[in-house]
Design a protein around this motif. Structure first.
Motif, PDB file in Angstrom:
ATOM      1  N   ALA A 175       0.825  -1.217  -0.087  1.00 56.12           N
ATOM      2  CA  ALA A 175      -0.119   0.175   0.052  1.00 56.12           C
ATOM      3  C   ALA A 175       0.794   1.160  -0.136  1.00 56.12           C
ATOM      4  O   ALA A 175       1.869   1.251   0.796  1.00 56.12           O
ATOM      5  CB  ALA A 175      -1.068   0.058   1.096  1.00 56.12           C
ATOM      6  N   LYS A 176       0.536   2.273  -0.848  1.00 59.92           N
ATOM      7  CA  LYS A 176       1.331   3.301  -0.838  1.00 59.92           C
ATOM      8  C   LYS A 176       1.355   4.306   0.424  1.00 59.92           C
ATOM      9  O   LYS A 176       2.235   5.243   0.609  1.00 59.92           O
ATOM     10  CB  LYS A 176       0.832   4.254  -2.201  1.00 59.92           C
ATOM     11  CG  LYS A 176      -0.277   4.790  -2.174  1.00 59.92           C
ATOM     12  CD  LYS A 176      -0.608   5.810  -3.479  1.00 59.92           C
ATOM     13  CE  LYS A 176      -1.902   6.510  -3.317  1.00 59.92           C
ATOM     14  NZ  LYS A 176      -3.086   5.539  -3.416  1.00 59.92           N
ATOM     15  N   ASP A 177       0.208   4.100   1.131  1.00 58.56           N
ATOM     16  CA  ASP A 177      -0.036   4.950   2.333  1.00 58.56           C
ATOM     17  C   ASP A 177      -0.800   4.306   3.263  1.00 58.56           C
ATOM     18  O   ASP A 177      -1.363   3.272   2.847  1.00 58.56           O
ATOM     19  CB  ASP A 177      -0.284   6.393   2.149  1.00 58.56           C
ATOM     20  CG  ASP A 177      -1.728   6.522   1.382  1.00 58.56           C
ATOM     21  OD1 ASP A 177      -2.503   5.472   1.464  1.00 58.56           O
ATOM     22  OD2 ASP A 177      -1.886   7.488   0.562  1.00 58.56           O
ATOM     23  N   LEU A 178      -1.125   4.816   4.421  1.00 55.98           N
ATOM     24  CA  LEU A 178      -1.852   4.034   5.193  1.00 55.98           C
ATOM     25  C   LEU A 178      -3.296   4.174   5.125  1.00 55.98           C
ATOM     26  O   LEU A 178      -4.257   2.864   5.201  1.00 55.98           O
ATOM     27  CB  LEU A 178      -2.001   4.669   6.640  1.00 55.98           C
ATOM     28  CG  LEU A 178      -0.442   4.545   7.406  1.00 55.98           C
ATOM     29  CD1 LEU A 178      -0.546   5.276   8.905  1.00 55.98           C
ATOM     30  CD2 LEU A 178       0.080   2.940   7.594  1.00 55.98           C
ATOM     31  N   GLU A 179      -3.853   5.298   4.195  1.00 61.94           N
ATOM     32  CA  GLU A 179      -5.183   5.134   3.814  1.00 61.94           C
ATOM     33  C   GLU A 179      -5.699   3.789   2.844  1.00 61.94           C
ATOM     34  O   GLU A 179      -6.530   3.317   2.809  1.00 61.94           O
ATOM     35  CB  GLU A 179      -5.527   6.493   3.442  1.00 61.94           C
ATOM     36  CG  GLU A 179      -6.002   7.474   4.215  1.00 61.94           C
ATOM     37  CD  GLU A 179      -7.012   6.929   5.377  1.00 61.94           C
ATOM     38  OE1 GLU A 179      -7.961   6.522   4.921  1.00 61.94           O
ATOM     39  OE2 GLU A 179      -6.695   6.891   6.536  1.00 61.94           O
ATOM     40  N   GLU A 180      -4.559   3.823   1.951  1.00 60.19           N
ATOM     41  CA  GLU A 180      -4.631   2.671   0.936  1.00 60.19           C
ATOM     42  C   GLU A 180      -4.592   1.451   1.614  1.00 60.19           C
ATOM     43  O   GLU A 180      -5.348   0.453   1.284  1.00 60.19           O
ATOM     44  CB  GLU A 180      -3.520   2.894  -0.158  1.00 60.19           C
ATOM     45  CG  GLU A 180      -3.775   1.681  -1.174  1.00 60.19           C
ATOM     46  CD  GLU A 180      -2.790   1.739  -2.367  1.00 60.19           C
ATOM     47  OE1 GLU A 180      -3.190   1.349  -3.380  1.00 60.19           O
ATOM     48  OE2 GLU A 180      -1.695   1.948  -2.352  1.00 60.19           O
ATOM     49  N   CYS A 181      -3.606   1.165   2.837  1.00 60.50           N
ATOM     50  CA  CYS A 181      -3.406   0.030   3.417  1.00 60.50           C
ATOM     51  C   CYS A 181      -4.891  -0.346   4.362  1.00 60.50           C
ATOM     52  O   CYS A 181      -5.411  -1.469   4.225  1.00 60.50           O
ATOM     53  CB  CYS A 181      -2.563   0.164   4.530  1.00 60.50           C
ATOM     54  SG  CYS A 181      -2.082  -1.265   5.526  1.00 60.50           S
ATOM     55  N   ARG A 182      -5.660   0.746   4.833  1.00 57.49           N
ATOM     56  CA  ARG A 182      -6.971   0.503   5.342  1.00 57.49           C
ATOM     57  C   ARG A 182      -7.990   0.242   4.376  1.00 57.49           C
ATOM     58  O   ARG A 182      -8.646  -0.778   4.756  1.00 57.49           O
ATOM     59  CB  ARG A 182      -7.381   1.932   6.047  1.00 57.49           C
ATOM     60  CG  ARG A 182      -8.795   1.877   6.762  1.00 57.49           C
ATOM     61  CD  ARG A 182      -9.449   3.350   6.909  1.00 57.49           C
ATOM     62  NE  ARG A 182      -8.481   3.983   7.702  1.00 57.49           N
ATOM     63  CZ  ARG A 182      -8.609   4.109   9.133  1.00 57.49           C
ATOM     64  NH1 ARG A 182      -9.613   3.422   9.750  1.00 57.49           N
ATOM     65  NH2 ARG A 182      -7.799   5.055   9.632  1.00 57.49           N
ATOM     66  N   ARG A 183      -8.001   0.626   3.237  1.00 58.85           N
ATOM     67  CA  ARG A 183      -8.809   0.250   2.109  1.00 58.85           C
ATOM     68  C   ARG A 183      -8.850  -1.155   1.632  1.00 58.85           C
ATOM     69  O   ARG A 183      -9.592  -1.888   1.494  1.00 58.85           O
ATOM     70  CB  ARG A 183      -8.751   1.177   0.844  1.00 58.85           C
ATOM     71  CG  ARG A 183      -9.609   0.957  -0.248  1.00 58.85           C
ATOM     72  CD  ARG A 183      -9.528   1.980  -1.485  1.00 58.85           C
ATOM     73  NE  ARG A 183      -8.120   1.987  -1.928  1.00 58.85           N
ATOM     74  CZ  ARG A 183      -7.445   0.906  -2.961  1.00 58.85           C
ATOM     75  NH1 ARG A 183      -8.491  -0.112  -3.215  1.00 58.85           N
ATOM     76  NH2 ARG A 183      -6.390   1.083  -3.255  1.00 58.85           N
ATOM     77  N   LEU A 184      -7.335  -1.371   1.475  1.00 58.57           N
ATOM     78  CA  LEU A 184      -7.054  -3.054   1.033  1.00 58.57           C
ATOM     79  C   LEU A 184      -7.609  -3.901   2.124  1.00 58.57           C
ATOM     80  O   LEU A 184      -8.015  -4.763   1.767  1.00 58.57           O
ATOM     81  CB  LEU A 184      -5.816  -3.137   0.581  1.00 58.57           C
ATOM     82  CG  LEU A 184      -5.138  -2.316  -0.624  1.00 58.57           C
ATOM     83  CD1 LEU A 184      -3.882  -2.504  -0.692  1.00 58.57           C
ATOM     84  CD2 LEU A 184      -5.905  -2.900  -1.737  1.00 58.57           C
ATOM     85  N   TYR A 185      -7.327  -3.719   3.420  1.00 61.42           N
ATOM     86  CA  TYR A 185      -7.457  -4.274   4.480  1.00 61.42           C
ATOM     87  C   TYR A 185      -9.156  -4.529   4.628  1.00 61.42           C
ATOM     88  O   TYR A 185      -9.638  -5.630   4.986  1.00 61.42           O
ATOM     89  CB  TYR A 185      -7.167  -3.875   5.733  1.00 61.42           C
ATOM     90  CG  TYR A 185      -7.297  -4.366   7.138  1.00 61.42           C
ATOM     91  CD1 TYR A 185      -7.204  -5.646   7.402  1.00 61.42           C
ATOM     92  CD2 TYR A 185      -8.081  -3.707   8.022  1.00 61.42           C
ATOM     93  CE1 TYR A 185      -7.525  -6.218   8.609  1.00 61.42           C
ATOM     94  CE2 TYR A 185      -8.682  -4.017   9.194  1.00 61.42           C
ATOM     95  CZ  TYR A 185      -8.442  -5.486   9.379  1.00 61.42           C
ATOM     96  OH  TYR A 185      -8.705  -5.899  10.601  1.00 61.42           O
ATOM     97  N   ASN A 186      -9.719  -3.457   4.249  1.00 66.22           N
ATOM     98  CA  ASN A 186     -11.367  -3.525   4.412  1.00 66.22           C
ATOM     99  C   ASN A 186     -11.898  -4.398   3.567  1.00 66.22           C
ATOM    100  O   ASN A 186     -12.920  -5.091   3.654  1.00 66.22           O
ATOM    101  CB  ASN A 186     -11.858  -2.020   4.765  1.00 66.22           C
ATOM    102  CG  ASN A 186     -11.628  -1.246   6.140  1.00 66.22           C
ATOM    103  OD1 ASN A 186     -11.553  -2.163   6.998  1.00 66.22           O
ATOM    104  ND2 ASN A 186     -11.752  -0.226   6.004  1.00 66.22           N
ATOM    105  N   GLU A 187     -11.385  -4.054   2.237  1.00 70.92           N
ATOM    106  CA  GLU A 187     -11.707  -4.855   0.995  1.00 70.92           C
ATOM    107  C   GLU A 187     -11.640  -6.363   1.315  1.00 70.92           C
ATOM    108  O   GLU A 187     -12.587  -7.285   1.065  1.00 70.92           O
ATOM    109  CB  GLU A 187     -11.044  -4.485  -0.237  1.00 70.92           C
ATOM    110  CG  GLU A 187     -11.620  -3.058  -0.700  1.00 70.92           C
ATOM    111  CD  GLU A 187     -10.818  -2.486  -2.084  1.00 70.92           C
ATOM    112  OE1 GLU A 187      -9.740  -3.057  -2.226  1.00 70.92           O
ATOM    113  OE2 GLU A 187     -11.145  -1.370  -2.319  1.00 70.92           O
ATOM    114  N   ALA A 188     -10.424  -6.845   2.052  1.00 73.17           N
ATOM    115  CA  ALA A 188     -10.253  -8.123   2.159  1.00 73.17           C
ATOM    116  C   ALA A 188     -11.035  -8.592   3.128  1.00 73.17           C
ATOM    117  O   ALA A 188     -11.805  -9.659   3.217  1.00 73.17           O
ATOM    118  CB  ALA A 188      -8.928  -8.345   2.508  1.00 73.17           C
TER     119      ALA A 188
END
Length: 367
Positions: A175-188
């Motif tokens: 993930a490029k930043d924490l917000e993308e990390c959050r988005r990917l985690y929630n999608e998973a």
């Protein structure tokens, strides 16, 4: 013994940092009222697995049957093998373990289930979880139609019991930043829960809905309702990659102690650990991106530039001028999991004192 008296290279673990890491993840799981099934491939040590269970973990995760066997021999009795177990030899070993402990493992195809049915019995059915691919582009079921067929196949098999589903959001590392990390985690999470609901529609109630990778769990992104289990691993020891995602090296419990053996130029330093004791792994993108092949602990951004089999090469003139041949320094590895597999023992330290020597009993258990 003082840490500086250890021969090198040695794998050392800061006791206080490790215990704090264990408790922090346990507290996180309890906050969201889910189980924690720690992934022990990170450290490969039954002693540490028992510490994780003592803190409240509801069992452990391993990557290979050989690891499960060693953990079971050393008193761990609730084990999930987060991998597809294929072949009669390995399945028979799982079956033998099931005689004395609770053990389950991953599946993602009917072909694999057909192999399982040749080994397990109605009296002793295999306990399995279906892996769901959530974006890492590794193993796991992708298409809903394939999943529904697999669920129904297992539902109608007297030799296999479907305990649940599991996923690994390893792509959050990039993930490029924490917000993308959050988005990917929630999608998973949503995708994993969706597949759990599909099982319910087929008349199958799942006991376990398991997710896990360390980066999202280092931050309070929450756990969605319906998730029952977290399967983080690296959090116990941490490494450069995970520390970069966290924004601090203060939680890095593991390091490799190494000796300065040569200073052949005005800026080059050589130490006595190479690829055979440090690995050459690095991460090129995202919140876990690394610089070099390891970080010199407590240094001013000094990294290992290159490794040979038995040599680490550093190019840093100020650092070179501050060390002498014979000095011992600590390297925080980019990725701790493969490093644990390179040593027979780890040394537990408190401050500068060595307080215990822990055998890495699952080292080399790759089958």
């Amino acid at each position: 013994m003082n840490i500086k008296e250890l021969d090198t290279p040695s794998l050392v673990i800061d006791q206080e940092i490790m215990i704090a890491n264990i408790q922090r993840m346990q507290d996180y799981a309890e906050k969201y009222q889910v189980h924690l099934r720690s992934h022990t491939k990170t450290h490969k040590m039954p002693v540490l697995a028992k510490l994780q269970e003592k803190a409240g973990a509801n069992g452990i995760t391993v990557a290979k049957v050989g690891e499960a066997e060693v953990m079971a021999e050393n008193g761990l009795n609730d084990i999930f093998v987060a991998n597809q177990i294929v072949g009669e030899s390995k399945l028979n070993r799982i079956k033998k373990l099931a005689e004395t402990i609770h053990i389950s493992f991953g599946v993602d195809s009917i072909e694999q289930c057909e192999m399982i049915e040749k080994v397990f019995t109605k009296q002793q059915p295999a306990q399995v979880l279906i892996e769901i691919e959530v974006g890492e582009n590794r193993s796991g079921v992708i298409d809903e139609s394939d999943y529904v067929r697999l669920v129904n196949y297992i539902k109608n098999s007297p030799f296999i019991n479907l305990k649940g589903v599991f996923s690994h959001d390893g792509h959050t590392y990039k993930a490029k930043d924490l917000e993308e990390c959050r988005r990917l985690y929630n999608e998973a999470q949503k995708r994993t829960l969706h597949f759990a609901h599909l099982a319910h529609e087929q008349g199958v109630e799942l006991e376990t809905v398991s997710i896990g990778s360390t980066p999202p769990l280092l931050h309070d992104f929450g756990v969605m309702e319906g998730i029952t289990e977290l399967r983080a691993g690296t959090y116990i020891l941490m490494d450069v990659s995970q520390a970069n995602a966290l924004g601090s090296y203060s939680s890095c419990a593991a390091s490799v102690l190494t000796t300065v053996i040569s200073k052949p130029t005005n800026e080059r330093i050589i130490t006595d650990v190479g690829a055979k004791g440090l690995t050459m792994q690095s991460r090129s993108e995202g919140i876990c991106a690394t610089v070099g092949i390891g970080y010199i602990k407590n240094s001013n951004h000094v990294h290992i530039d290159q490794v040979f089999d038995e040599h680490a090469i550093i190019y840093d003139e100020p650092f070179r001028n501050n060390v002498i041949i014979g000095d011992k320094v600590e390297i925080i590895p980019n990725h701790i999991c493969p490093v644990s597999n390179l040593y027979d023992n780890a040394y537990l330290v408190s401050g500068d004192d060595v307080v215990d020597e822990i055998p890495i009993l699952c080292r080399g258990k790759l089958q």
